[in-house]
Design a protein around this motif. Structure first.
Motif, PDB file in Angstrom:
ATOM      1  N   CYS A 123       2.900  27.461 -56.723  1.00  0.00           N
ATOM      2  CA  CYS A 123       2.625  27.487 -55.285  1.00  0.00           C
ATOM      3  C   CYS A 123       3.096  26.178 -54.660  1.00  0.00           C
ATOM      4  O   CYS A 123       2.622  25.099 -55.044  1.00  0.00           O
ATOM      5  CB  CYS A 123       1.127  27.686 -55.035  1.00  0.00           C
ATOM      6  SG  CYS A 123       0.507  29.282 -55.630  1.00  0.00           S
ATOM      7  N   CYS A 124       4.009  26.273 -53.708  1.00  0.00           N
ATOM      8  CA  CYS A 124       4.583  25.100 -53.057  1.00  0.00           C
ATOM      9  C   CYS A 124       4.024  24.930 -51.646  1.00  0.00           C
ATOM     10  O   CYS A 124       3.621  25.898 -51.009  1.00  0.00           O
ATOM     11  CB  CYS A 124       6.101  25.220 -52.987  1.00  0.00           C
ATOM     12  SG  CYS A 124       6.917  25.302 -54.592  1.00  0.00           S
ATOM     13  N   ASP A 125       4.045  23.727 -51.164  1.00  0.00           N
ATOM     14  CA  ASP A 125       3.553  23.395 -49.825  1.00  0.00           C
ATOM     15  C   ASP A 125       4.751  23.039 -48.948  1.00  0.00           C
ATOM     16  O   ASP A 125       5.405  22.021 -49.155  1.00  0.00           O
ATOM     17  CB  ASP A 125       2.581  22.223 -49.931  1.00  0.00           C
ATOM     18  CG  ASP A 125       1.861  21.911 -48.622  1.00  0.00           C
ATOM     19  OD1 ASP A 125       2.444  22.142 -47.550  1.00  0.00           O
ATOM     20  OD2 ASP A 125       0.720  21.416 -48.681  1.00  0.00           O
ATOM     21  N   THR A 126       5.042  23.898 -47.954  1.00  0.00           N
ATOM     22  CA  THR A 126       6.177  23.644 -47.058  1.00  0.00           C
ATOM     23  C   THR A 126       5.730  23.222 -45.659  1.00  0.00           C
ATOM     24  O   THR A 126       6.554  23.100 -44.755  1.00  0.00           O
ATOM     25  CB  THR A 126       7.064  24.908 -46.935  1.00  0.00           C
ATOM     26  OG1 THR A 126       6.272  25.990 -46.414  1.00  0.00           O
ATOM     27  CG2 THR A 126       7.647  25.299 -48.274  1.00  0.00           C
ATOM     28  N   LYS A 127       4.438  22.982 -45.479  1.00  0.00           N
ATOM     29  CA  LYS A 127       3.914  22.613 -44.161  1.00  0.00           C
ATOM     30  C   LYS A 127       4.449  21.249 -43.726  1.00  0.00           C
ATOM     31  O   LYS A 127       4.468  20.287 -44.503  1.00  0.00           O
ATOM     32  CB  LYS A 127       2.379  22.580 -44.209  1.00  0.00           C
ATOM     33  CG  LYS A 127       1.714  22.098 -42.920  1.00  0.00           C
ATOM     34  CD  LYS A 127       0.194  22.097 -43.071  1.00  0.00           C
ATOM     35  CE  LYS A 127      -0.488  21.400 -41.902  1.00  0.00           C
ATOM     36  NZ  LYS A 127      -0.304  22.127 -40.628  1.00  0.00           N
ATOM     37  N   VAL A 128       4.865  21.162 -42.466  1.00  0.00           N
ATOM     38  CA  VAL A 128       5.239  19.899 -41.838  1.00  0.00           C
ATOM     39  C   VAL A 128       4.187  19.629 -40.764  1.00  0.00           C
ATOM     40  O   VAL A 128       4.037  20.415 -39.825  1.00  0.00           O
ATOM     41  CB  VAL A 128       6.644  19.967 -41.217  1.00  0.00           C
ATOM     42  CG1 VAL A 128       6.967  18.663 -40.483  1.00  0.00           C
ATOM     43  CG2 VAL A 128       7.681  20.261 -42.293  1.00  0.00           C
ATOM     44  N   GLY A 134       9.227  24.567 -41.594  1.00  0.00           N
ATOM     45  CA  GLY A 134       8.832  24.156 -42.931  1.00  0.00           C
ATOM     46  C   GLY A 134       9.867  23.286 -43.592  1.00  0.00           C
ATOM     47  O   GLY A 134      11.044  23.290 -43.217  1.00  0.00           O
ATOM     48  N   SER A 135       9.426  22.535 -44.598  1.00  0.00           N
ATOM     49  CA  SER A 135      10.335  21.676 -45.336  1.00  0.00           C
ATOM     50  C   SER A 135       9.635  21.206 -46.610  1.00  0.00           C
ATOM     51  O   SER A 135       8.408  21.295 -46.718  1.00  0.00           O
ATOM     52  CB  SER A 135      10.759  20.464 -44.492  1.00  0.00           C
ATOM     53  OG  SER A 135      11.727  19.690 -45.176  1.00  0.00           O
ATOM     54  N   MET A 136      10.398  20.739 -47.567  1.00  0.00           N
ATOM     55  CA  MET A 136       9.851  20.059 -48.736  1.00  0.00           C
ATOM     56  C   MET A 136      10.551  18.719 -48.852  1.00  0.00           C
ATOM     57  O   MET A 136      11.773  18.664 -49.020  1.00  0.00           O
ATOM     58  CB  MET A 136      10.025  20.892 -50.001  1.00  0.00           C
ATOM     59  CG  MET A 136       9.152  22.146 -50.030  1.00  0.00           C
ATOM     60  SD  MET A 136       9.214  23.038 -51.598  1.00  0.00           S
ATOM     61  CE  MET A 136       8.293  21.912 -52.673  1.00  0.00           C
ATOM     62  N   ASP A 137       9.778  17.642 -48.715  1.00  0.00           N
ATOM     63  CA  ASP A 137      10.359  16.304 -48.788  1.00  0.00           C
ATOM     64  C   ASP A 137      10.678  15.950 -50.238  1.00  0.00           C
ATOM     65  O   ASP A 137      10.437  16.733 -51.166  1.00  0.00           O
ATOM     66  CB  ASP A 137       9.427  15.274 -48.150  1.00  0.00           C
ATOM     67  CG  ASP A 137       8.031  15.263 -48.771  1.00  0.00           C
ATOM     68  OD1 ASP A 137       7.864  15.722 -49.925  1.00  0.00           O
ATOM     69  OD2 ASP A 137       7.093  14.790 -48.108  1.00  0.00           O
ATOM     70  N   ALA A 138      11.219  14.757 -50.437  1.00  0.00           N
ATOM     71  CA  ALA A 138      11.664  14.351 -51.771  1.00  0.00           C
ATOM     72  C   ALA A 138      10.518  14.346 -52.773  1.00  0.00           C
ATOM     73  O   ALA A 138      10.690  14.741 -53.936  1.00  0.00           O
ATOM     74  CB  ALA A 138      12.315  12.970 -51.695  1.00  0.00           C
ATOM     75  N   GLU A 139       9.335  13.944 -52.319  1.00  0.00           N
ATOM     76  CA  GLU A 139       8.183  13.904 -53.225  1.00  0.00           C
ATOM     77  C   GLU A 139       7.798  15.305 -53.686  1.00  0.00           C
ATOM     78  O   GLU A 139       7.527  15.544 -54.870  1.00  0.00           O
ATOM     79  CB  GLU A 139       7.007  13.231 -52.529  1.00  0.00           C
ATOM     80  CG  GLU A 139       5.756  13.124 -53.388  1.00  0.00           C
ATOM     81  CD  GLU A 139       4.598  12.478 -52.651  1.00  0.00           C
ATOM     82  OE1 GLU A 139       3.480  12.459 -53.221  1.00  0.00           O
ATOM     83  OE2 GLU A 139       4.786  12.003 -51.519  1.00  0.00           O
ATOM     84  N   ARG A 140       7.766  16.245 -52.756  1.00  0.00           N
ATOM     85  CA  ARG A 140       7.382  17.613 -53.124  1.00  0.00           C
ATOM     86  C   ARG A 140       8.461  18.275 -53.975  1.00  0.00           C
ATOM     87  O   ARG A 140       8.160  19.036 -54.906  1.00  0.00           O
ATOM     88  CB  ARG A 140       7.106  18.435 -51.861  1.00  0.00           C
ATOM     89  CG  ARG A 140       5.724  18.155 -51.280  1.00  0.00           C
ATOM     90  CD  ARG A 140       5.445  18.978 -50.046  1.00  0.00           C
ATOM     91  NE  ARG A 140       5.721  18.230 -48.832  1.00  0.00           N
ATOM     92  CZ  ARG A 140       5.517  18.689 -47.604  1.00  0.00           C
ATOM     93  NH1 ARG A 140       5.056  19.918 -47.421  1.00  0.00           N
ATOM     94  NH2 ARG A 140       5.776  17.940 -46.552  1.00  0.00           N
ATOM     95  N   PHE A 177      12.681  27.248 -42.678  1.00  0.00           N
ATOM     96  CA  PHE A 177      12.623  26.273 -43.774  1.00  0.00           C
ATOM     97  C   PHE A 177      13.876  25.412 -43.623  1.00  0.00           C
ATOM     98  O   PHE A 177      14.984  25.873 -43.873  1.00  0.00           O
ATOM     99  CB  PHE A 177      12.633  27.029 -45.104  1.00  0.00           C
ATOM    100  CG  PHE A 177      12.361  26.210 -46.343  1.00  0.00           C
ATOM    101  CD1 PHE A 177      12.909  24.950 -46.538  1.00  0.00           C
ATOM    102  CD2 PHE A 177      11.559  26.728 -47.345  1.00  0.00           C
ATOM    103  CE1 PHE A 177      12.669  24.217 -47.689  1.00  0.00           C
ATOM    104  CE2 PHE A 177      11.300  26.016 -48.504  1.00  0.00           C
ATOM    105  CZ  PHE A 177      11.861  24.758 -48.678  1.00  0.00           C
ATOM    106  N   THR A 178      13.731  24.174 -43.176  1.00  0.00           N
ATOM    107  CA  THR A 178      14.894  23.315 -42.967  1.00  0.00           C
ATOM    108  C   THR A 178      15.408  22.783 -44.301  1.00  0.00           C
ATOM    109  O   THR A 178      14.643  22.564 -45.239  1.00  0.00           O
ATOM    110  CB  THR A 178      14.557  22.129 -42.041  1.00  0.00           C
ATOM    111  OG1 THR A 178      13.522  21.347 -42.628  1.00  0.00           O
ATOM    112  CG2 THR A 178      14.086  22.643 -40.681  1.00  0.00           C
ATOM    113  N   GLN A 179      16.679  22.616 -44.393  1.00  0.00           N
ATOM    114  CA  GLN A 179      17.363  22.122 -45.590  1.00  0.00           C
ATOM    115  C   GLN A 179      16.981  22.909 -46.843  1.00  0.00           C
ATOM    116  O   GLN A 179      16.596  22.334 -47.869  1.00  0.00           O
ATOM    117  CB  GLN A 179      17.092  20.627 -45.787  1.00  0.00           C
ATOM    118  CG  GLN A 179      17.620  19.771 -44.637  1.00  0.00           C
ATOM    119  CD  GLN A 179      17.364  18.290 -44.847  1.00  0.00           C
ATOM    120  OE1 GLN A 179      16.264  17.887 -45.232  1.00  0.00           O
ATOM    121  NE2 GLN A 179      18.367  17.481 -44.598  1.00  0.00           N
ATOM    122  N   PRO A 180      17.111  24.236 -46.803  1.00  0.00           N
ATOM    123  CA  PRO A 180      16.771  25.015 -47.995  1.00  0.00           C
ATOM    124  C   PRO A 180      17.710  24.739 -49.166  1.00  0.00           C
ATOM    125  O   PRO A 180      17.378  25.044 -50.314  1.00  0.00           O
ATOM    126  CB  PRO A 180      16.910  26.467 -47.504  1.00  0.00           C
ATOM    127  CG  PRO A 180      17.894  26.391 -46.383  1.00  0.00           C
ATOM    128  CD  PRO A 180      17.605  25.080 -45.708  1.00  0.00           C
TER     129      PRO A 180
END
Length: 271
Positions: A123-128, A134-140, A177-180
């Protein structure tokens, strides 16, 4: 064979007093979804909730959500969408160890991996924070890469709120989802990922990211009008609410079914 049910975009809404009206549309719709899920001939091994569980992110909304899901005898795995408040969600589901364990700091991402009958659910967290996209930063993304690398031989399903592919509905693609592609780069290193399941769209859809099949789930409440014109109309329809059921076997074969809520009994045998 793992059977994973997916409920999404429930949007429970509290009034000015912070309480949820039990006669409201989202409550009645969720009750119907739970009843339909329990009526399936083969009950799922687990249920994943792919975000926008509460409309306003209020504690009362999550408390009522938790209670409305209590008839489900199988494990339930919630994750946030853009409407959700992570800390309020985590507090309401503190009896769910994978969720509570993510609370190492205020507003920490709610992301975790669990085993579901021999299949891995990540389960991933894409909340901004404060934004609808939505997005996933480098840490996620680093967490996802490390998590997938820990079990390279186990068939895996990755869950997100925002779908990592274009839907074609302007209203939803504006909240995409930005930058998929960065998400896709991580998945490409882990061929055991057999499906990405998402919510956000309030419709069932099938797409792809690289070689990975991706799907979105109907909302348990309202479905989005399928207007593929530009600029298009942002509206909901009277289409039936629903949910998804994913079948994944030990070989990595995956199948997704979209199920309308309601009491649908066999009409006749066809054999």
């Amino acid at each position: 064979m793992a059977i994973i049910a997916q409920l999404s975009d429930i949007h429970l809404t509290a009034g000015h007093d912070g309480a949820v009206d039990d006669d409201s549309g989202p409550v009645r719709a969720l009750r119907a979804a739970v009843a339909s899920l329990l009526a399936l001939p083969a009950r799922p091994d687990a249920v994943v909730l792919t975000g926008d569980l509460a409309d306003g992110g209020l504690p009362g909304e999550y408390a009522r959500l938790h209670a409305l899901l209590s008839p489900l005898p199988m494990a339930v795995y919630p994750m946030p969408g853009n409407h959700d408040d992570r800390d309020a969600l985590r507090e309401a589901f503190k009896d769910h160890p994978p969720v509570w364990a993510t609370g190492t700091r205020p507003d920490a991402p709610i992301q975790y991996a669990v085993d579901v009958n021999g299949v891995r659910l990540v389960c991933c967290d894409t909340k901004v924070e404060g934004r609808p996209h939505g997005s996933m930063d480098a840490e996620r993304l680093a967490w996802l890469d490390e998590t997938l690398a820990a079990a390279p031989d186990v068939p895996t399903v990755v869950a997100t709120h925002h779908p990592p592919y274009q839907i074609g509905i302007r209203f939803i693609d504006d909240m995409r989802f930005t930058q998929p592609e960065t998400f896709g780069e991580v998945l490409s290193r882990h061929p055991q990922v057999v499906r990405v399941m998402s919510g956000h769209v309030h419709r069932g859809s099938v797409g792809s990211l690289g070689r990975t099949v991706c799907t979105t789930c109907p909302s348990t409440y309202r479905q989005l009008f399928l207007d593929l014109t530009r600029p298009g109309r942002a509206a909901v329809t009277g289409e039936p609410a629903g949910f998804a059921v994913h079948l994944v076997d030990e070989s990595g074969s995956a199948t997704t079914h979209f199920v309308p809520t309601g009491s649908y009994r066999p009409l006749m045998d066809v054999e």
